[in-house]
Enzyme design. Structure first.
Site, mmCIF file in Angstrom:
data_model
loop_
_atom_site.group_PDB
_atom_site.id
_atom_site.type_symbol
_atom_site.label_atom_id
_atom_site.label_comp_id
_atom_site.label_asym_id
_atom_site.label_seq_id
_atom_site.Cartn_x
_atom_site.Cartn_y
_atom_site.Cartn_z
ATOM 1 C CD1 TRP A 21 56.938 15.302 -1.853
ATOM 2 C CD2 TRP A 21 56.148 13.685 -0.526
ATOM 3 N NE1 TRP A 21 56.669 14.197 -2.633
ATOM 4 C CE2 TRP A 21 56.186 13.201 -1.850
ATOM 5 C CE3 TRP A 21 55.689 12.834 0.473
ATOM 6 C CZ2 TRP A 21 55.776 11.910 -2.198
ATOM 7 C CZ3 TRP A 21 55.278 11.565 0.140
ATOM 8 C CH2 TRP A 21 55.327 11.116 -1.182
ATOM 9 C CG HIS A 26 58.514 20.022 -0.904
ATOM 10 N ND1 HIS A 26 58.449 19.850 -2.266
ATOM 11 C CD2 HIS A 26 57.234 20.148 -0.482
ATOM 12 C CE1 HIS A 26 57.181 19.873 -2.659
ATOM 13 N NE2 HIS A 26 56.428 20.045 -1.590
ATOM 14 C CG ASP A 65 54.090 24.271 0.010
ATOM 15 O OD1 ASP A 65 53.164 24.285 -0.821
ATOM 16 O OD2 ASP A 65 54.665 23.231 0.361
ATOM 17 N NE ARG A 68 50.725 26.069 -0.995
ATOM 18 C CZ ARG A 68 49.984 25.875 0.070
ATOM 19 N NH1 ARG A 68 48.891 26.601 0.243
ATOM 20 N NH2 ARG A 68 50.318 24.976 0.970
ATOM 21 C CG HIS A 80 51.390 24.158 -4.937
ATOM 22 N ND1 HIS A 80 52.514 24.111 -4.130
ATOM 23 C CD2 HIS A 80 51.222 25.465 -5.265
ATOM 24 C CE1 HIS A 80 53.002 25.329 -3.982
ATOM 25 N NE2 HIS A 80 52.228 26.179 -4.653
ATOM 26 C CG HIS A 136 57.232 23.501 -3.998
ATOM 27 N ND1 HIS A 136 57.473 23.343 -2.651
ATOM 28 C CD2 HIS A 136 55.902 23.295 -4.174
ATOM 29 C CE1 HIS A 136 56.332 23.067 -2.028
ATOM 30 N NE2 HIS A 136 55.358 23.035 -2.939
ATOM 31 C CG ASP A 140 53.905 20.287 -4.893
ATOM 32 O OD1 ASP A 140 54.124 19.962 -3.712
ATOM 33 O OD2 ASP A 140 53.650 21.454 -5.240
ATOM 34 C CG HIS A 146 49.956 17.273 -4.116
ATOM 35 N ND1 HIS A 146 50.079 18.637 -4.216
ATOM 36 C CD2 HIS A 146 49.854 17.013 -2.786
ATOM 37 C CE1 HIS A 146 50.064 19.175 -3.007
ATOM 38 N NE2 HIS A 146 49.931 18.210 -2.125
ATOM 39 C CG HIS A 169 46.408 15.798 0.907
ATOM 40 N ND1 HIS A 169 46.032 15.943 -0.405
ATOM 41 C CD2 HIS A 169 47.625 16.387 1.007
ATOM 42 C CE1 HIS A 169 46.978 16.593 -1.065
ATOM 43 N NE2 HIS A 169 47.962 16.877 -0.216
ATOM 44 C CG ASP A 173 50.846 16.585 1.834
ATOM 45 O OD1 ASP A 173 50.112 17.586 1.863
ATOM 46 O OD2 ASP A 173 51.121 15.970 0.810
#
Length: 342
Positions: A21, A26, A65, A68, A80, A136, A140, A146, A169, A173
């Site tokens: 997203w 998010h 995000d 990571r 995720h 989060h 996801d 995802h 993707h 997102d």
């Protein structure tokens, strides 16, 4: 009983480049959730996050995000997503035992952090980290790609959207949601959330919203989160690539494909926020309020069991082929390298 090996997380160097997203989605999930949080649960979350603003969840919705992508947080990349080893568009399904590898996945992460966020023996920073992950990762989980293995969750499906070359993707997102809303700021997210809340309260989602959380149980996190993932994954066959990937690579996805997909994107973001609120309300009611003598901030501090699932440094195991592919992407699979077609 879920084995510890399925929910323990391995420290290793893999970076997944997808931000489900994006920041817009998010934050919108978070704002929807804030609308449905009980006043007691909201106060608890604000205290944990040390943020009493009207964006207390939205402000940290994309923290995982960013984390990571750091050296310290790269171990968390597999949390995720879950790679459904199905066969779209012929069949779409999620099987936790089949699809969640030793390095962990979104479903095992929800189990882990649901347990940790309500544990009174955790330090304040660890409790805040657990809450940030939950906000989060529940977001996801409602993004269909995802919950899909095919072509690394659509990252390897090269397409054209609105005269730009990118991948499927990243369009789900980021680019299709931003196309709808017109921006990606917190203000944009708040406005989108308000429209989704209206649909839940009095619009097209009103009759179905309660079904989104029916049977959700923090006492059975694996079953609940697997159901959420399966719900999103089903759209891979019916909406994301109903005629297969090749059919998406013959022209521009805007406007025909966009028009066919944007309604699903909206309802999934709404589901994410509605479920997140219900989940945090349950955690507060069943774990937090009880520990505080019925109300947060009051009553005795009860002893709590040691956390069942903890993050520990371990020897790297053989990574799944999907995570090896993601590692090879170097963290830039989705939102960079976009080219405009003249």
């Amino acid at each position: 009983m879920v084995s510890l090996s399925r929910v323990a997380f391995v420290t290793f160097g893999v970076i997944h480049g997808a931000n489900a997203w994006g920041a817009l989605g998010h934050a919108t999930v978070a704002y929807v959730a804030q609308h449905y949080m009980s006043s007691e649960a909201a106060k608890w979350a604000q205290t944990v996050l040390n943020d009493t603003s009207d964006s207390y969840l939205a402000n940290i919705a994309s923290w995982a995000d960013k984390y990571r992508l750091t050296d310290e947080g790269k171990w968390s990349a597999p949390l995720h997503y879950i790679d459904a080893m199905d066969d779209p568009p012929k069949s779409c399904n999620v099987d936790y035992e089949r699809d969640c590898p030793d390095e962990g996945c979104s479903i095992s992460a929800i189990a882990n952090y649901t347990q940790r966020v309500g544990n009174r023996k955790l330090s304040s920073p660890d409790t805040a980290e657990a809450l940030k992950f939950l906000v989060h990762i529940i977001g996801d989980l409602v993004q269909p790609l995802h919950d899909e293995n095919y072509k690394v969750g659509g990252n390897e499906i090269k397409v054209t959207f609105d005269n730009y070359t990118d991948n499927l993707h990243s369009d789900w997102d980021t680019y299709m949601p931003v196309k709808l809303v017109g921006g990606s700021s917190l203000e944009d997210a708040q406005g989108w959330a308000e429209s989704l809340v209206h649909e839940i309260k009095a619009g097209s989602y009103k009759k179905q919203a309660k079904s989104w959380t029916k049977g959700d149980d923090i006492g059975n996190t694996i079953k609940t989160a697997t159901r959420w993932a399966a719900d999103a994954n089903a759209y891979v066959c019916t909406v994301v690539m109903p005629d297969g990937a090749a059919a998406l690579q013959t022209g521009d996805l805007y406007p025909t494909y966009y028009n066919s997909a944007i309604g699903t994107i909206e309802i999934q973001v709404a589901k994410g926020g509605y479920r997140l609120a219900n989940w945090l309300n349950q955690i507060y009611k069943e774990k937090i309020a009880h520990q505080h003598g019925g109300k947060f901030g009051k009553g005795p501090r009860d002893a709590a069991p040691e956390p069942e699932f903890v993050r520990e440094p371990r020897e790297p195991r053989q990574m799944s082929r999907e995570n090896l592919a993601r590692a090879a992407m170097g963290g830039s699979c989705c939102t960079s390298g976009r080219e405009h077609r003249h």
